[in-house]
Design a protein around this motif. Sequence first.
Motif, PDB file in Angstrom:
ATOM      1  N   ILE A 111      93.238  61.448  99.710  1.00  0.00           N
ATOM      2  CA  ILE A 111      92.904  62.190 100.939  1.00  0.00           C
ATOM      3  C   ILE A 111      91.919  61.351 101.740  1.00  0.00           C
ATOM      4  N   HIS A 112      92.255  61.091 102.998  1.00  0.00           N
ATOM      5  CA  HIS A 112      91.386  60.342 103.907  1.00  0.00           C
ATOM      6  C   HIS A 112      90.795  61.313 104.921  1.00  0.00           C
ATOM      7  N   LEU A 201     103.478  62.299 103.400  1.00  0.00           N
ATOM      8  CA  LEU A 201     102.268  62.284 104.214  1.00  0.00           C
ATOM      9  C   LEU A 201     102.048  63.661 104.803  1.00  0.00           C
ATOM     10  N   ALA A 202     100.795  64.002 104.998  1.00  0.00           N
ATOM     11  CA  ALA A 202     100.448  65.223 105.735  1.00  0.00           C
ATOM     12  C   ALA A 202      99.170  64.953 106.515  1.00  0.00           C
ATOM     13  N   ALA A 203      99.197  65.192 107.828  1.00  0.00           N
ATOM     14  CA  ALA A 203      98.019  65.009 108.689  1.00  0.00           C
ATOM     15  C   ALA A 203      97.526  66.377 109.133  1.00  0.00           C
ATOM     16  N   VAL A 204      96.265  66.662 108.863  1.00  0.00           N
ATOM     17  CA  VAL A 204      95.630  67.910 109.287  1.00  0.00           C
ATOM     18  C   VAL A 204      94.818  67.591 110.542  1.00  0.00           C
ATOM     19  N   VAL A 205      95.207  68.165 111.681  1.00  0.00           N
ATOM     20  CA  VAL A 205      94.712  67.699 112.973  1.00  0.00           C
ATOM     21  C   VAL A 205      94.174  68.865 113.802  1.00  0.00           C
ATOM     22  N   SER A 206      93.077  68.611 114.503  1.00  0.00           N
ATOM     23  CA  SER A 206      92.608  69.518 115.561  1.00  0.00           C
ATOM     24  C   SER A 206      92.356  68.679 116.806  1.00  0.00           C
ATOM     25  N   THR A 207      92.660  69.244 117.975  1.00  0.00           N
ATOM     26  CA  THR A 207      92.358  68.596 119.255  1.00  0.00           C
ATOM     27  C   THR A 207      91.560  69.569 120.102  1.00  0.00           C
ATOM     28  N   ILE A 221      96.738  63.053 104.112  1.00  0.00           N
ATOM     29  CA  ILE A 221      96.978  62.921 102.672  1.00  0.00           C
ATOM     30  C   ILE A 221      98.178  62.010 102.450  1.00  0.00           C
ATOM     31  N   VAL A 222      98.045  61.098 101.491  1.00  0.00           N
ATOM     32  CA  VAL A 222      99.155  60.240 101.055  1.00  0.00           C
ATOM     33  C   VAL A 222      99.397  60.549  99.591  1.00  0.00           C
ATOM     34  N   ALA A 228     101.829  67.934 101.518  1.00  0.00           N
ATOM     35  CA  ALA A 228     101.559  69.172 102.256  1.00  0.00           C
ATOM     36  C   ALA A 228     100.883  70.213 101.378  1.00  0.00           C
ATOM     37  N   GLY A 229     101.042  70.114 100.054  1.00  0.00           N
ATOM     38  CA  GLY A 229     100.387  71.060  99.164  1.00  0.00           C
ATOM     39  C   GLY A 229      98.876  70.938  99.177  1.00  0.00           C
ATOM     40  N   PHE A 230      98.340  69.823  99.691  1.00  0.00           N
ATOM     41  CA  PHE A 230      96.891  69.622  99.740  1.00  0.00           C
ATOM     42  C   PHE A 230      96.280  70.048 101.070  1.00  0.00           C
ATOM     43  N   VAL A 231      97.092  70.623 101.960  1.00  0.00           N
ATOM     44  CA  VAL A 231      96.554  71.082 103.242  1.00  0.00           C
ATOM     45  C   VAL A 231      95.470  72.137 103.048  1.00  0.00           C
ATOM     46  N   PRO A 232      95.645  73.155 102.183  1.00  0.00           N
ATOM     47  CA  PRO A 232      94.550  74.114 101.960  1.00  0.00           C
ATOM     48  C   PRO A 232      93.277  73.445 101.467  1.00  0.00           C
ATOM     49  N   ALA A 233      93.432  72.415 100.607  1.00  0.00           N
ATOM     50  CA  ALA A 233      92.251  71.685 100.131  1.00  0.00           C
ATOM     51  C   ALA A 233      91.529  71.024 101.298  1.00  0.00           C
ATOM     52  N   CYS A 234      92.290  70.452 102.234  1.00  0.00           N
ATOM     53  CA  CYS A 234      91.678  69.824 103.412  1.00  0.00           C
ATOM     54  C   CYS A 234      90.951  70.850 104.277  1.00  0.00           C
TER      55      CYS A 234
END
Length: 412
Positions: A111-112, A201-207, A221-222, A228-234
């Motif tokens: 996770i970056h 890959l999954a990018a969690v983004v706000s603008t 996340i890579v 995508a399963g790590f989106v809640p963790a992010c």
Amino acid sequence: MSEDSLNLTLSGELAAAVRSTAEAAGLSAQEWMQQVVRERLERGTEPSSKAPSYSAQGLGSPDAWEEVSDPRGLFTVPLPRGWHHQATVAQGPGGQVSTFTTTSPDGATTIHGNDPQEGLRMPGFGSLLRGEDKSAAGFGGAYLTKHYGKLPGFRVTGSAPLPELGQAVQQGLVARQIQPSFVDAAYVRAEFVRDSTPMTLAAVVSTVGLGMGWVPQVMHIVSSGDAAGFVPACLHINAAMKLTSQGEQAAHVERVQRQQQHEATMANIAANSAAMTAAHNQRMRNMSAQNAAFQQSLAERQQTFDAGVQSWRQQQAASDASHSSYMSGLREAPTYGAGGGGPDDHRNFLNMIKEQETVVDRSGWEHQVEAGPDKYYYNEYQERFIGLENHQDIHDVPGINPDDWYETPIQR
């Protein structure tokens, strides 16, 4: 009875997971295994034969997290317990940014957090050419394509909104007395192939819209599993990540420095503008003075020219008067032999011998014509004379235009 001994050998991912978990608990791998087995036996349940999983499942448990800080102690962030972490404060175009990278013990998932290079976007010709999308989903797709688009098999597979993230960002901005023009949040999924291994890959983004520009924020996340399963963790990481008191002080100092730099820049702009205005006004005054001097010089030259014209006119008038006087003298007809033998007497004597007469045209030039007629008419265009008797009239002469002829006086 002798004590039975049981030896268990672990290798690969399971061994790495046991060692990492044991180290986090402050135990050796053997002690940790003995403790786990004893607790299971005491509860009367058999230990699960399934190896520990380092997917997103299980990260919802409170003991699945540990507080991590950067080396300077400027911020803290909850990251998965037992993972390999790196937290730091990086300098970006818009200031200092809290960033982190955390990797699972098996190396399958990383996770970056927070890319420092993604700062404030201002409208301009370049951004119009690039056609940047301000939406969270649009930016996330462009971000993943920018960093992974050249890898084999890359493609964006979908996106979904994250209203909880958008609400959290909105509340954080309001708490800081910042009113954004818009807030959007989403996550974007993609995939590619690394060394023949399918990756997700999954990018969690706000603008966020701020004034004339907008700011994106992105975690991604890579994973060789389901990123995508790590989106809640992010989302949990984003909500709990915060500055320490030392970090707040450093951020305040940075804001003050940026404000001072901004004020110095504006003062420099104002000084340059004032200098340019003063130089412009001076140039205008110089141009006005030069124009006044030019107009004065022009007036003086005009006066000199007018005086020259007046002098020329006076000379012409004097010349015309002299010429008229001369012509008046020529048009007088003195009697031959009178006046004691002047120049007219000599001319008349020669004319008598040559049987000629002397006549004068309108310009004062003398012409010699054959004597005999009583009067002479002259056509200055044809340079011809017609001699007539006193009883004859020029209008009676056939084949001519009488208006082209005028009578020339005879000088005697």
